[in-house]
Motif scaffolding. Structure first.
Motif, PDB file in Angstrom:
ATOM      1  N   ASN A  45      -9.067   3.636  -6.950  1.00 38.02           N
ATOM      2  CA  ASN A  45      -8.251   4.184  -5.868  1.00 38.02           C
ATOM      3  C   ASN A  45      -7.590   3.083  -5.041  1.00 38.02           C
ATOM      4  N   GLU A  46      -8.363   2.060  -4.673  1.00 39.85           N
ATOM      5  CA  GLU A  46      -7.810   0.971  -3.861  1.00 39.85           C
ATOM      6  C   GLU A  46      -6.723   0.204  -4.607  1.00 39.85           C
ATOM      7  N   LEU A  47      -6.965  -0.100  -5.879  1.00 38.93           N
ATOM      8  CA  LEU A  47      -5.964  -0.831  -6.656  1.00 38.93           C
ATOM      9  C   LEU A  47      -4.699  -0.003  -6.870  1.00 38.93           C
ATOM     10  N   ALA A  48      -4.868   1.297  -7.113  1.00 39.66           N
ATOM     11  CA  ALA A  48      -3.700   2.167  -7.286  1.00 39.66           C
ATOM     12  C   ALA A  48      -2.887   2.240  -5.995  1.00 39.66           C
ATOM     13  N   ARG A  49      -3.558   2.344  -4.860  1.00 36.91           N
ATOM     14  CA  ARG A  49      -2.847   2.366  -3.575  1.00 36.91           C
ATOM     15  C   ARG A  49      -2.137   1.051  -3.298  1.00 36.91           C
ATOM     16  N   ALA A  50      -2.646  -0.037  -3.891  1.00 35.36           N
ATOM     17  CA  ALA A  50      -2.013  -1.347  -3.720  1.00 35.36           C
ATOM     18  C   ALA A  50      -0.829  -1.528  -4.673  1.00 35.36           C
ATOM     19  N   GLY A  51      -0.564  -0.534  -5.526  1.00 34.38           N
ATOM     20  CA  GLY A  51       0.612  -0.587  -6.395  1.00 34.38           C
ATOM     21  C   GLY A  51       0.366  -0.989  -7.834  1.00 34.38           C
ATOM     22  N   PHE A  52      -0.879  -1.148  -8.232  1.00 37.41           N
ATOM     23  CA  PHE A  52      -1.193  -1.526  -9.610  1.00 37.41           C
ATOM     24  C   PHE A  52      -1.160  -0.319 -10.537  1.00 37.41           C
ATOM     25  N   THR A  53      -0.846  -0.536 -11.794  1.00 43.78           N
ATOM     26  CA  THR A  53      -1.151   0.423 -12.845  1.00 43.78           C
ATOM     27  C   THR A  53      -2.617   0.178 -13.170  1.00 43.78           C
ATOM     28  N   VAL A  54      -3.444   1.201 -13.018  1.00 45.78           N
ATOM     29  CA  VAL A  54      -4.893   1.018 -13.143  1.00 45.78           C
ATOM     30  C   VAL A  54      -5.446   1.878 -14.262  1.00 45.78           C
ATOM     31  N   GLY A  69       2.893  -0.194 -10.798  1.00 44.16           N
ATOM     32  CA  GLY A  69       3.889  -1.240 -11.008  1.00 44.16           C
ATOM     33  C   GLY A  69       3.673  -2.018 -12.293  1.00 44.16           C
ATOM     34  N   ARG A  70       4.304  -3.170 -12.365  1.00 40.57           N
ATOM     35  CA  ARG A  70       4.253  -4.030 -13.549  1.00 40.57           C
ATOM     36  C   ARG A  70       3.002  -4.906 -13.572  1.00 40.57           C
ATOM     37  N   LYS A  71       2.191  -4.808 -12.535  1.00 42.77           N
ATOM     38  CA  LYS A  71       0.916  -5.518 -12.522  1.00 42.77           C
ATOM     39  C   LYS A  71      -0.170  -4.484 -12.784  1.00 42.77           C
ATOM     40  N   GLY A  72      -1.054  -4.806 -13.719  1.00 40.89           N
ATOM     41  CA  GLY A  72      -2.068  -3.849 -14.120  1.00 40.89           C
ATOM     42  C   GLY A  72      -3.469  -4.313 -13.789  1.00 40.89           C
ATOM     43  N   ALA A  73      -4.372  -3.362 -13.790  1.00 37.39           N
ATOM     44  CA  ALA A  73      -5.789  -3.646 -13.563  1.00 37.39           C
ATOM     45  C   ALA A  73      -6.613  -2.755 -14.473  1.00 37.39           C
ATOM     46  N   ARG A 124       0.846  -1.199   0.000  1.00 34.08           N
ATOM     47  CA  ARG A 124       0.000   0.000   0.000  1.00 34.08           C
ATOM     48  C   ARG A 124       0.877   1.243   0.000  1.00 34.08           C
ATOM     49  N   ARG A 125       0.523   2.178  -0.852  1.00 32.85           N
ATOM     50  CA  ARG A 125       1.298   3.399  -0.983  1.00 32.85           C
ATOM     51  C   ARG A 125       0.396   4.523  -1.428  1.00 32.85           C
ATOM     52  N   LYS A 126       0.931   5.724  -1.477  1.00 36.82           N
ATOM     53  CA  LYS A 126       0.166   6.863  -1.950  1.00 36.82           C
ATOM     54  C   LYS A 126      -0.097   6.692  -3.443  1.00 36.82           C
ATOM     55  N   MET A 127      -1.307   7.030  -3.863  1.00 36.68           N
ATOM     56  CA  MET A 127      -1.701   6.878  -5.254  1.00 36.68           C
ATOM     57  C   MET A 127      -1.083   7.964  -6.124  1.00 36.68           C
ATOM     58  N   SER A 128      -0.558   7.580  -7.293  1.00 36.12           N
ATOM     59  CA  SER A 128      -0.054   8.546  -8.262  1.00 36.12           C
ATOM     60  C   SER A 128      -1.227   9.291  -8.897  1.00 36.12           C
ATOM     61  N   SER A 129      -0.932  10.375  -9.568  1.00 33.09           N
ATOM     62  CA  SER A 129      -1.965  11.123 -10.272  1.00 33.09           C
ATOM     63  C   SER A 129      -2.432  10.364 -11.497  1.00 33.09           C
TER      64      SER A 129
END
Length: 191
Positions: A77-86, A50-54, A24-29
């Motif tokens: 928002n939740e997926l982005a905070r979890a580190g996914f490229t969304v 990251g290298r995992k997308g949604a 979990r991290r801060k979401m990018s713009s």
């Protein structure tokens, strides 16, 4: 591979085993752009990660569904905070996406496949580099879950999916009496 959830709270726990419990991290713009398909320009928003997308798909546009639906935005928002490229996007004929929405769901399936391919290739948008992803999960809300479920076995990079409020009782109407063909993934999905 597929699960139906009744609320958004379980979603972070579903993705944590896949992306790491401490990710979990801060979401990018979010970067707003459009993706070109064979017959349409699709309005979309991508949050680099990251290298995992949604990919998050919205409810039926003919009843007001769009990528700005509160459930779609919350999942993003939740997926982005979890580190996914969304990526969330509007199917053709919705919002600023060009083209006409289909009555059978086939045009929307084409849209989703095009968005998946875009994320797998990556791009630079407005000076922001969107790295290509290695794996994808698909999340659909209502009509969006019908479309995500129907392409699971067509995109090799898809490793999982989540259906939120799958409209079993009205799929026939959303896909012009062709609903049963969209249910097959729940019966014979890829192992």
């Amino acid at each position: 591979r597929c699960c139906q959830v009744g609320s958004l709270r379980p979603l972070p726990r579903l993705v944590q085993p896949w992306c790491g419990a401490n990710s979990r991290r801060k979401m990018s713009s979010e970067v707003l752009t459009s993706i070109t398909t064979d017959n349409a320009q699709l309005e979309c928003g991508i949050v680099p990660g990251g290298r995992k997308g949604a990919v998050v798909c919205h409810p039926w546009g003919k009843l007001g569904g769009s990528m700005n639906d509160p459930v779609v935005v919350s999942v993003r928002n939740e997926l982005a905070r979890a580190g996914f490229t969304v990526c969330r996007f509007n199917f053709r004929g919705v919002g600023r996406s060009s083209g006409w929405s289909g009555l059978t769901g086939n045009a929307e399936r084409d849209d989703l496949r095009a968005v998946c391919q875009f994320l797998l290739i990556g791009a630079t948008i407005g000076g922001v580099k969107i790295e290509p992803v290695d794996e994808l999960i698909l999340v659909g809300y209502s009509f969006g879950s019908v479309i995500t479920g129907s392409v699971l076995d067509e995109v090799d990079a898809v490793k999982g999916a989540c259906a939120i409020s799958y409209p079993y009782s009205v799929t026939w109407a959303l896909c012009l009496w062709n609903g049963s063909s969209f249910w097959k993934v729940f019966q014979i999905g890829r192992a």
